[in-house]
Design a protein around this motif. Structure first.
Motif, PDB file in Angstrom:
ATOM      1  N   TYR A 152       2.333   4.484 -19.139  1.00  0.00           N
ATOM      2  CA  TYR A 152       1.989   5.316 -17.982  1.00  0.00           C
ATOM      3  C   TYR A 152       1.405   4.528 -16.808  1.00  0.00           C
ATOM      4  O   TYR A 152       1.498   4.971 -15.662  1.00  0.00           O
ATOM      5  CB  TYR A 152       1.035   6.441 -18.388  1.00  0.00           C
ATOM      6  CG  TYR A 152       1.740   7.477 -19.216  1.00  0.00           C
ATOM      7  CD1 TYR A 152       2.747   8.262 -18.666  1.00  0.00           C
ATOM      8  CD2 TYR A 152       1.436   7.654 -20.565  1.00  0.00           C
ATOM      9  CE1 TYR A 152       3.433   9.188 -19.431  1.00  0.00           C
ATOM     10  CE2 TYR A 152       2.105   8.583 -21.331  1.00  0.00           C
ATOM     11  CZ  TYR A 152       3.110   9.344 -20.762  1.00  0.00           C
ATOM     12  OH  TYR A 152       3.786  10.260 -21.520  1.00  0.00           O
ATOM     13  N   THR A 153       0.839   3.374 -17.060  1.00  0.00           N
ATOM     14  CA  THR A 153       0.247   2.584 -15.975  1.00  0.00           C
ATOM     15  C   THR A 153       1.261   2.263 -14.865  1.00  0.00           C
ATOM     16  O   THR A 153       0.937   2.408 -13.687  1.00  0.00           O
ATOM     17  CB  THR A 153      -0.416   1.319 -16.534  1.00  0.00           C
ATOM     18  OG1 THR A 153      -1.464   1.722 -17.430  1.00  0.00           O
ATOM     19  CG2 THR A 153      -1.002   0.461 -15.433  1.00  0.00           C
ATOM     20  N   PRO A 154       2.488   1.867 -15.199  1.00  0.00           N
ATOM     21  CA  PRO A 154       3.436   1.539 -14.120  1.00  0.00           C
ATOM     22  C   PRO A 154       3.843   2.733 -13.244  1.00  0.00           C
ATOM     23  O   PRO A 154       4.339   2.526 -12.134  1.00  0.00           O
ATOM     24  CB  PRO A 154       4.660   0.997 -14.866  1.00  0.00           C
ATOM     25  CG  PRO A 154       4.185   0.635 -16.227  1.00  0.00           C
ATOM     26  CD  PRO A 154       3.027   1.543 -16.519  1.00  0.00           C
ATOM     27  N   VAL A 155       3.651   3.952 -13.714  1.00  0.00           N
ATOM     28  CA  VAL A 155       4.063   5.112 -12.914  1.00  0.00           C
ATOM     29  C   VAL A 155       2.901   5.784 -12.191  1.00  0.00           C
ATOM     30  O   VAL A 155       3.078   6.813 -11.532  1.00  0.00           O
ATOM     31  CB  VAL A 155       4.852   6.142 -13.763  1.00  0.00           C
ATOM     32  CG1 VAL A 155       6.181   5.560 -14.188  1.00  0.00           C
ATOM     33  CG2 VAL A 155       4.050   6.612 -14.961  1.00  0.00           C
ATOM     34  N   MET A 156       1.723   5.187 -12.280  1.00  0.00           N
ATOM     35  CA  MET A 156       0.581   5.675 -11.507  1.00  0.00           C
ATOM     36  C   MET A 156       0.820   5.379 -10.031  1.00  0.00           C
ATOM     37  O   MET A 156       1.674   4.556  -9.692  1.00  0.00           O
ATOM     38  CB  MET A 156      -0.698   4.968 -11.960  1.00  0.00           C
ATOM     39  CG  MET A 156      -1.201   5.361 -13.304  1.00  0.00           C
ATOM     40  SD  MET A 156      -2.712   4.408 -13.609  1.00  0.00           S
ATOM     41  CE  MET A 156      -2.995   4.810 -15.293  1.00  0.00           C
ATOM     42  N   PRO A 157       0.059   6.010  -9.142  1.00  0.00           N
ATOM     43  CA  PRO A 157       0.219   5.696  -7.719  1.00  0.00           C
ATOM     44  C   PRO A 157       0.033   4.195  -7.457  1.00  0.00           C
ATOM     45  O   PRO A 157      -0.841   3.559  -8.039  1.00  0.00           O
ATOM     46  CB  PRO A 157      -0.905   6.504  -7.059  1.00  0.00           C
ATOM     47  CG  PRO A 157      -1.119   7.650  -7.983  1.00  0.00           C
ATOM     48  CD  PRO A 157      -0.922   7.071  -9.364  1.00  0.00           C
ATOM     49  N   SER A 158       0.879   3.692  -6.601  1.00  0.00           N
ATOM     50  CA  SER A 158       0.829   2.270  -6.254  1.00  0.00           C
ATOM     51  C   SER A 158      -0.298   2.008  -5.260  1.00  0.00           C
ATOM     52  O   SER A 158      -0.895   2.937  -4.702  1.00  0.00           O
ATOM     53  CB  SER A 158       2.157   1.850  -5.630  1.00  0.00           C
ATOM     54  OG  SER A 158       2.324   2.505  -4.379  1.00  0.00           O
ATOM     55  N   THR A 159      -0.549   0.744  -5.020  1.00  0.00           N
ATOM     56  CA  THR A 159      -1.523   0.343  -4.002  1.00  0.00           C
ATOM     57  C   THR A 159      -1.123   0.927  -2.651  1.00  0.00           C
ATOM     58  O   THR A 159      -1.964   1.418  -1.898  1.00  0.00           O
ATOM     59  CB  THR A 159      -1.604  -1.194  -3.927  1.00  0.00           C
ATOM     60  OG1 THR A 159      -1.954  -1.678  -5.228  1.00  0.00           O
ATOM     61  CG2 THR A 159      -2.620  -1.653  -2.916  1.00  0.00           C
ATOM     62  N   GLU A 160       0.163   0.901  -2.364  1.00  0.00           N
ATOM     63  CA  GLU A 160       0.685   1.463  -1.115  1.00  0.00           C
ATOM     64  C   GLU A 160       0.432   2.978  -1.055  1.00  0.00           C
ATOM     65  O   GLU A 160       0.010   3.503  -0.022  1.00  0.00           O
ATOM     66  CB  GLU A 160       2.182   1.167  -1.019  1.00  0.00           C
ATOM     67  CG  GLU A 160       2.836   1.660   0.244  1.00  0.00           C
ATOM     68  CD  GLU A 160       4.309   1.311   0.270  1.00  0.00           C
ATOM     69  OE1 GLU A 160       5.124   2.252   0.271  1.00  0.00           O
ATOM     70  OE2 GLU A 160       4.638   0.109   0.278  1.00  0.00           O
ATOM     71  N   ASP A 161       0.706   3.679  -2.160  1.00  0.00           N
ATOM     72  CA  ASP A 161       0.440   5.126  -2.213  1.00  0.00           C
ATOM     73  C   ASP A 161      -1.023   5.413  -1.903  1.00  0.00           C
ATOM     74  O   ASP A 161      -1.340   6.313  -1.117  1.00  0.00           O
ATOM     75  CB  ASP A 161       0.757   5.696  -3.613  1.00  0.00           C
ATOM     76  CG  ASP A 161       2.233   5.717  -3.943  1.00  0.00           C
ATOM     77  OD1 ASP A 161       3.063   5.778  -3.017  1.00  0.00           O
ATOM     78  OD2 ASP A 161       2.556   5.674  -5.151  1.00  0.00           O
ATOM     79  N   LYS A 162      -1.903   4.661  -2.542  1.00  0.00           N
ATOM     80  CA  LYS A 162      -3.345   4.872  -2.340  1.00  0.00           C
ATOM     81  C   LYS A 162      -3.732   4.591  -0.889  1.00  0.00           C
ATOM     82  O   LYS A 162      -4.518   5.340  -0.302  1.00  0.00           O
ATOM     83  CB  LYS A 162      -4.158   4.005  -3.316  1.00  0.00           C
ATOM     84  CG  LYS A 162      -4.005   4.446  -4.761  1.00  0.00           C
ATOM     85  CD  LYS A 162      -4.946   3.731  -5.698  1.00  0.00           C
ATOM     86  CE  LYS A 162      -4.572   2.299  -5.901  1.00  0.00           C
ATOM     87  NZ  LYS A 162      -5.426   1.617  -6.896  1.00  0.00           N
ATOM     88  N   PHE A 163      -3.172   3.556  -0.309  1.00  0.00           N
ATOM     89  CA  PHE A 163      -3.473   3.209   1.080  1.00  0.00           C
ATOM     90  C   PHE A 163      -3.075   4.353   2.021  1.00  0.00           C
ATOM     91  O   PHE A 163      -3.873   4.788   2.861  1.00  0.00           O
ATOM     92  CB  PHE A 163      -2.750   1.915   1.478  1.00  0.00           C
ATOM     93  CG  PHE A 163      -2.880   1.584   2.938  1.00  0.00           C
ATOM     94  CD1 PHE A 163      -4.048   1.014   3.429  1.00  0.00           C
ATOM     95  CD2 PHE A 163      -1.847   1.864   3.819  1.00  0.00           C
ATOM     96  CE1 PHE A 163      -4.183   0.731   4.782  1.00  0.00           C
ATOM     97  CE2 PHE A 163      -1.968   1.580   5.169  1.00  0.00           C
ATOM     98  CZ  PHE A 163      -3.136   1.001   5.651  1.00  0.00           C
TER      99      PHE A 163
END
Length: 152
Positions: free
Chosen positions: A111-122
């Motif tokens: 599940y870690t790879p499908v969490m929001p990315s750094t870009e998503d969080k930004f």
């Protein structure tokens, strides 16, 4: 479920009771009744708060909620936030019950790879460590979850 619920209420042995409650949870999950499934996993935790399998079950229920909510559409960054909560439950399972370590690690790694990315969080203004609610404000289909996690 009726055949399982009655014994769960009457069995004096906590080990048997928590296992039956978790079996009921699994039955509800198989019927796509995720809220009831989660409720019975929580009942198992009320019997034994160190029952790692119940934390694992809740994690899998929440992961299945993402699949249900995204049926027929593409998963978006809001949906991916639910995986923060999913991983919380797998980590909790490992903390309280070493017998769940391998299964929990496999689940966390998937599940870690499908969490929001750094870009998503930004782009969303989400800061690592901030509190984040998984509820109806996120999407209506997550209203029943109504839990808080941490931005990872």
């Amino acid at each position: 479920i009726n055949y399982q619920t009655e014994p769960a209420e009457k069995i004096p042995n906590d080990n048997q009771r928590k296992r039956i409650l978790l079996e009921i949870s699994e039955t509800y999950q198989n019927m796509d009744k995720r809220q009831s499934a989660r409720d019975y996993a929580r009942k198992a935790l009320n019997v034994d708060s160190n029952y790692g399998a119940a934390y694992m079950r809740i994690g899998s229920i929440y992961a299945a909620a993402v699949s249900q909510c995204t049926s027929g559409r593409t998963i978006d960054r809001d949906d991916r936030t639910v995986y923060w909560l999913v991983v919380d439950y797998y980590e909790r399972a490992m903390e309280v019950d070493s017998s769940t370590r391998n299964a929990a690690n496999r689940s966390i790694n998937s599940y870690t790879p499908v969490m929001p990315s750094t870009e998503d969080k930004f782009f969303q203004g989400w800061e690592t460590g901030d509190s984040f609610s998984i509820d109806g404000d996120l999407k209506e289909c997550y209203a029943w979850i109504d839990e808080t996690t941490t931005v990872r």
